[in-house]
Design a protein around this motif. Structure first.
Motif, PDB file in Angstrom:
ATOM      1  N   LEU A 183      30.044  -8.187 -35.476  1.00  0.00           N
ATOM      2  CA  LEU A 183      31.405  -9.050 -35.221  1.00  0.00           C
ATOM      3  C   LEU A 183      31.576  -9.773 -36.464  1.00  0.00           C
ATOM      4  O   LEU A 183      32.650 -10.031 -36.746  1.00  0.00           O
ATOM      5  CB  LEU A 183      31.119  -9.877 -34.173  1.00  0.00           C
ATOM      6  CG  LEU A 183      32.781 -10.590 -33.719  1.00  0.00           C
ATOM      7  CD1 LEU A 183      33.543  -9.262 -33.235  1.00  0.00           C
ATOM      8  CD2 LEU A 183      32.375 -11.623 -32.665  1.00  0.00           C
ATOM      9  N   PHE A 226      23.719   3.415 -28.902  1.00  0.00           N
ATOM     10  CA  PHE A 226      24.510   3.369 -27.647  1.00  0.00           C
ATOM     11  C   PHE A 226      25.098   4.746 -27.222  1.00  0.00           C
ATOM     12  O   PHE A 226      26.182   4.641 -26.599  1.00  0.00           O
ATOM     13  CB  PHE A 226      25.506   2.253 -27.786  1.00  0.00           C
ATOM     14  CG  PHE A 226      25.072   0.777 -28.063  1.00  0.00           C
ATOM     15  CD1 PHE A 226      24.722   0.040 -27.020  1.00  0.00           C
ATOM     16  CD2 PHE A 226      24.916   0.249 -29.497  1.00  0.00           C
ATOM     17  CE1 PHE A 226      24.035  -1.320 -27.286  1.00  0.00           C
ATOM     18  CE2 PHE A 226      24.289  -0.869 -29.772  1.00  0.00           C
ATOM     19  CZ  PHE A 226      23.826  -1.618 -28.603  1.00  0.00           C
ATOM     20  N   ALA A 285      25.019  -9.627 -26.050  1.00  0.00           N
ATOM     21  CA  ALA A 285      24.946  -8.819 -24.706  1.00  0.00           C
ATOM     22  C   ALA A 285      24.681  -9.921 -23.657  1.00  0.00           C
ATOM     23  O   ALA A 285      25.149  -9.883 -22.352  1.00  0.00           O
ATOM     24  CB  ALA A 285      23.757  -7.590 -24.957  1.00  0.00           C
ATOM     25  N   THR A 333      27.337 -12.901 -22.595  1.00  0.00           N
ATOM     26  CA  THR A 333      28.642 -12.330 -21.942  1.00  0.00           C
ATOM     27  C   THR A 333      27.995 -11.989 -20.479  1.00  0.00           C
ATOM     28  O   THR A 333      28.676 -12.115 -19.445  1.00  0.00           O
ATOM     29  CB  THR A 333      29.010 -11.338 -22.483  1.00  0.00           C
ATOM     30  OG1 THR A 333      27.964 -10.293 -23.116  1.00  0.00           O
ATOM     31  CG2 THR A 333      29.886 -11.757 -24.035  1.00  0.00           C
ATOM     32  N   SER A 334      26.867 -11.215 -20.305  1.00  0.00           N
ATOM     33  CA  SER A 334      26.594 -10.822 -19.131  1.00  0.00           C
ATOM     34  C   SER A 334      26.158 -11.911 -18.155  1.00  0.00           C
ATOM     35  O   SER A 334      26.549 -11.766 -16.854  1.00  0.00           O
ATOM     36  CB  SER A 334      25.309  -9.910 -19.304  1.00  0.00           C
ATOM     37  OG  SER A 334      25.765  -8.710 -20.126  1.00  0.00           O
ATOM     38  N   LEU A 378      35.988 -11.015 -14.618  1.00  0.00           N
ATOM     39  CA  LEU A 378      36.413 -10.977 -16.101  1.00  0.00           C
ATOM     40  C   LEU A 378      37.722 -11.575 -16.343  1.00  0.00           C
ATOM     41  O   LEU A 378      38.259 -12.145 -17.349  1.00  0.00           O
ATOM     42  CB  LEU A 378      36.004  -9.671 -16.628  1.00  0.00           C
ATOM     43  CG  LEU A 378      34.663  -9.326 -16.838  1.00  0.00           C
ATOM     44  CD1 LEU A 378      34.317  -7.843 -17.172  1.00  0.00           C
ATOM     45  CD2 LEU A 378      33.934 -10.164 -18.132  1.00  0.00           C
ATOM     46  N   LEU A 398      40.104 -13.963 -29.722  1.00  0.00           N
ATOM     47  CA  LEU A 398      39.660 -13.220 -30.461  1.00  0.00           C
ATOM     48  C   LEU A 398      39.731 -13.823 -32.080  1.00  0.00           C
ATOM     49  O   LEU A 398      41.210 -14.263 -32.307  1.00  0.00           O
ATOM     50  CB  LEU A 398      40.289 -11.612 -30.772  1.00  0.00           C
ATOM     51  CG  LEU A 398      40.253 -10.930 -29.483  1.00  0.00           C
ATOM     52  CD1 LEU A 398      41.292  -9.682 -29.667  1.00  0.00           C
ATOM     53  CD2 LEU A 398      38.865 -10.650 -29.068  1.00  0.00           C
TER      54      LEU A 398
HETATM   55  C1  HEM Z   1      30.870  -8.626 -19.722  1.00  0.00           C
HETATM   56  C2  HEM Z   1      30.091  -8.384 -20.816  1.00  0.00           C
HETATM   57  C3  HEM Z   1      30.841  -8.409 -22.316  1.00  0.00           C
HETATM   58  C4  HEM Z   1      31.865  -8.925 -22.562  1.00  0.00           C
HETATM   59  C5  HEM Z   1      33.047  -9.456 -21.656  1.00  0.00           C
HETATM   60  C6  HEM Z   1      32.202  -8.757 -24.102  1.00  0.00           C
HETATM   61  C7  HEM Z   1      33.156  -9.004 -24.847  1.00  0.00           C
HETATM   62  C8  HEM Z   1      33.218  -8.786 -26.085  1.00  0.00           C
HETATM   63  C9  HEM Z   1      34.355  -8.988 -26.998  1.00  0.00           C
HETATM   64  C10 HEM Z   1      35.732  -9.730 -26.430  1.00  0.00           C
HETATM   65  C11 HEM Z   1      34.429  -8.444 -28.253  1.00  0.00           C
HETATM   66  C12 HEM Z   1      35.396  -8.519 -29.436  1.00  0.00           C
HETATM   67  C13 HEM Z   1      35.553  -9.911 -29.919  1.00  0.00           C
HETATM   68  C14 HEM Z   1      36.333  -9.888 -31.252  1.00  0.00           C
HETATM   69  O1  HEM Z   1      36.786  -8.713 -31.465  1.00  0.00           O
HETATM   70  O2  HEM Z   1      36.723 -10.893 -31.693  1.00  0.00           O
HETATM   71  C15 HEM Z   1      32.830  -8.109 -28.129  1.00  0.00           C
HETATM   72  C16 HEM Z   1      32.307  -7.616 -29.455  1.00  0.00           C
HETATM   73  C17 HEM Z   1      30.897  -7.183 -29.217  1.00  0.00           C
HETATM   74  N1  HEM Z   1      30.073  -6.919 -28.345  1.00  0.00           N
HETATM   75 FE1  HEM Z   1      30.498  -7.410 -26.354  1.00  0.00          FE
HETATM   76  N2  HEM Z   1      30.889  -8.073 -24.485  1.00  0.00           N
HETATM   77  C18 HEM Z   1      30.142  -7.896 -23.414  1.00  0.00           C
HETATM   78  C19 HEM Z   1      28.943  -7.198 -23.385  1.00  0.00           C
HETATM   79  C20 HEM Z   1      28.371  -6.765 -24.431  1.00  0.00           C
HETATM   80  C21 HEM Z   1      26.914  -6.144 -24.522  1.00  0.00           C
HETATM   81  C22 HEM Z   1      25.927  -5.802 -23.162  1.00  0.00           C
HETATM   82  C23 HEM Z   1      26.869  -5.728 -25.741  1.00  0.00           C
HETATM   83  C24 HEM Z   1      25.419  -5.064 -26.248  1.00  0.00           C
HETATM   84  C25 HEM Z   1      24.656  -4.417 -25.537  1.00  0.00           C
HETATM   85  C26 HEM Z   1      27.666  -6.222 -26.681  1.00  0.00           C
HETATM   86  C27 HEM Z   1      27.783  -6.213 -27.985  1.00  0.00           C
HETATM   87  C28 HEM Z   1      28.910  -6.381 -28.620  1.00  0.00           C
HETATM   88  C29 HEM Z   1      28.840  -6.278 -30.139  1.00  0.00           C
HETATM   89  C30 HEM Z   1      28.007  -5.566 -30.894  1.00  0.00           C
HETATM   90  C31 HEM Z   1      30.301  -6.569 -30.636  1.00  0.00           C
HETATM   91  C32 HEM Z   1      31.053  -6.424 -32.021  1.00  0.00           C
HETATM   92  C33 HEM Z   1      31.563  -5.069 -32.117  1.00  0.00           C
HETATM   93  C34 HEM Z   1      32.033  -4.905 -33.629  1.00  0.00           C
HETATM   94  O3  HEM Z   1      32.550  -5.781 -34.204  1.00  0.00           O
HETATM   95  O4  HEM Z   1      32.478  -3.629 -33.672  1.00  0.00           O
HETATM   96  N3  HEM Z   1      28.641  -6.882 -25.958  1.00  0.00           N
HETATM   97  N4  HEM Z   1      32.387  -8.243 -26.971  1.00  0.00           N
END
Ligand code: HEM
Length: 378
Positions: free
Chosen positions: A100, A118, A262, A265-266, A317, A326
């Motif tokens: 991110l 993944f 991960a 958020t979970s 959610l 964001l």
């Molecule tokens: C309910 C659970 C989750 C929610 C609500 C959530 C929410 C988000 C959101 C809103 C973003 C984007 C933030 C932005 O663009 O500013 C994000 C990015 C990310 N999340 Fe999650 N997430 C969750 C679960 C997970 C899990 C389980 C993983 C890994 C196994 C994960 C890994 C990531 C990664 C690596 C990014 C960065 C993606 C990128 O920049 O391409 N997230 N998440």
């Protein structure tokens, strides 16, 4: 509240100026802390779908709050917004070089590598690995009054992360130390005092980050040496299209970010689901009845059959998104929805605002998972 203008648009551009306020009133601060959706709704009444305010940490901060403004920031079609300078200010010290916190070509390069961890097959493997542990730990959850469910679920998700994502069998004492290091890093991101003063959240966060780096570095050689089905080992053996793998530092930085992204958020999602299920026993009954009809072992392919839990999760959610905004920075003069954004402006799009928008949802304050049924599909 005196309305101000963020910046005058360039003459002849046809763009509109963004209105907002400098310092928030004490009432706004209270709302922002206790019910951010109400604070945002109030600003929308005053200034429309996009406004700015002054944040002590971030200076002038633009908040697109409507669906189009949020989509513009998320899609970033003109590449005018960068994530690293946005999120970096809040979480960069502890989660630097996470996905991110990368932008553009570098982000794409690392994302393509990480995606290999993944794939559907990888996800099948993680699910099979974590299921026995989830089953056992859920059965062991304490019952009765006064249980801090968020705390219990945090222990669970962190332990799953250690076992399934890292594939490490470590002592309880070491697992507790690592879990504490993660929690300290996450809490430090919201610290008000952002200097290494002993005894502060910031200082505990810095110590936590060091501990996590040392811990992962200790286990790296073994993970590089043998291929196991966990995320840690997978990252050690991934390659880019050009055949380059990740360096030790890159693996450590990615793991620390992904594990945080991960588990935090979970945990929030599970705690919110538990809260709403406790408040709505009829939904407990419906979801339990459906789960009992389905096979006890959940596989990747039978997950979608749990339609009621899925609706409950989506509704939880919607009401309490773990990532409500964001965070970005404009790296050139640009516009959102016809409003002028000067280069350097910090922008936090607020999907949370859409989640409570009565134009988009029926009775948005109400817990109503059936709004996600195929028939209603709100
Ligand atoms: C309910 C659970 C989750 C929610 C609500 C959530 C929410 C988000 C959101 C809103 C973003 C984007 C933030 C932005 O663009 O500013 C994000 C990015 C990310 N999340 Fe999650 N997430 C969750 C679960 C997970 C899990 C389980 C993983 C890994 C196994 C994960 C890994 C990531 C990664 C690596 C990014 C960065 C993606 C990128 O920049 O391409 N997230 N998440």
């Amino acid at each position: 509240m005196r309305s101000r203008v963020l910046a005058q648009p360039p003459a002849g551009s046809g763009l509109k100026p963004i209105h907002g306020t400098y310092l928030p009133t004490p009432r706004e601060v209270l709302w922002a802390l206790r019910a951010p959706e109400k604070a945002i709704a109030r600003r929308r009444e005053l200034f429309g779908d996009i406004s700015f305010m002054y944040s002590p940490l971030e200076g002038k901060l633009v908040n697109p709050a409507g669906p189009d403004g949020c989509a513009a920031v998320a899609l970033n079609k003109d590449k005018a917004f960068a994530s690293e300078p946005g999120w970096g200010l809040m979480i960069g010290r502890f989660f630097r070089r996470g996905l991110l916190l990368m932008d553009f070509d570098e982000h794409r390069y690392h994302r393509l590598i990480l995606q290999q961890a993944f794939t559907a097959d990888q996800l099948r493997g993680y699910l099979a690995q974590m299921q026995p542990m989830v089953r056992q730990r859920i059965a062991e959850l304490p019952v009765g009054d006064g249980i801090r469910i968020h705390h219990e679920l945090k222990k669970l998700t962190l332990d799953i992360a250690l076992e399934s994502f890292l594939g490490l069998k470590i002592s309880r004492a070491e697992a507790d130390r690592v879990n504490k290091a993660f929690i300290d890093c996450v809490q430090a991101c919201l610290a008000l005092i952002r200097y290494d003063v002993p005894g502060t959240r910031w200082s505990r966060g810095l110590a936590g980050r060091r501990e996590l780096e040392e811990f992962l570095r200790r286990h790296l050689p073994a993970k590089r040496a043998a291929r196991t089905p966990d995320l840690f080992s997978t990252l050690c053996h991934l390659n880019s299209e050009e055949g380059h793998g990740l360096t030790d530092d890159e693996i450590i930085d990615h793991l620390i970010f992904v594990l945080m992204a991960a588990h935090d958020t979970s945990t929030i999602t599970l705690a919110t689901m538990t809260y709403y299920l406790a408040r709505h026993p009829e939904w407990q009954e419906r979801a339990r009845a459906q789960s009992r009809e389905l096979p006890a072992t959940i596989t990747y392919d039978t997950l979608p059959d749990h339609t009621l839990l899925d609706r409950i999760m989506k509704e939880s959610l919607r009401l309490n998104p773990p990532v409500p905004g964001l965070v970005r920075q404009a790296i050139e003069d640009t516009e959102i929805d016809g409003y002028f954004i000067p280069k350097g402006t910090r922008v936090t799009a607020m999907p949370l605002a859409n989640h409570y928008n009565p134009d988009l949802w029926t009775a948005p304050e109400t817990f109503d998972p059936d709004r996600f049924s195929d028939e209603r599909a709100e």
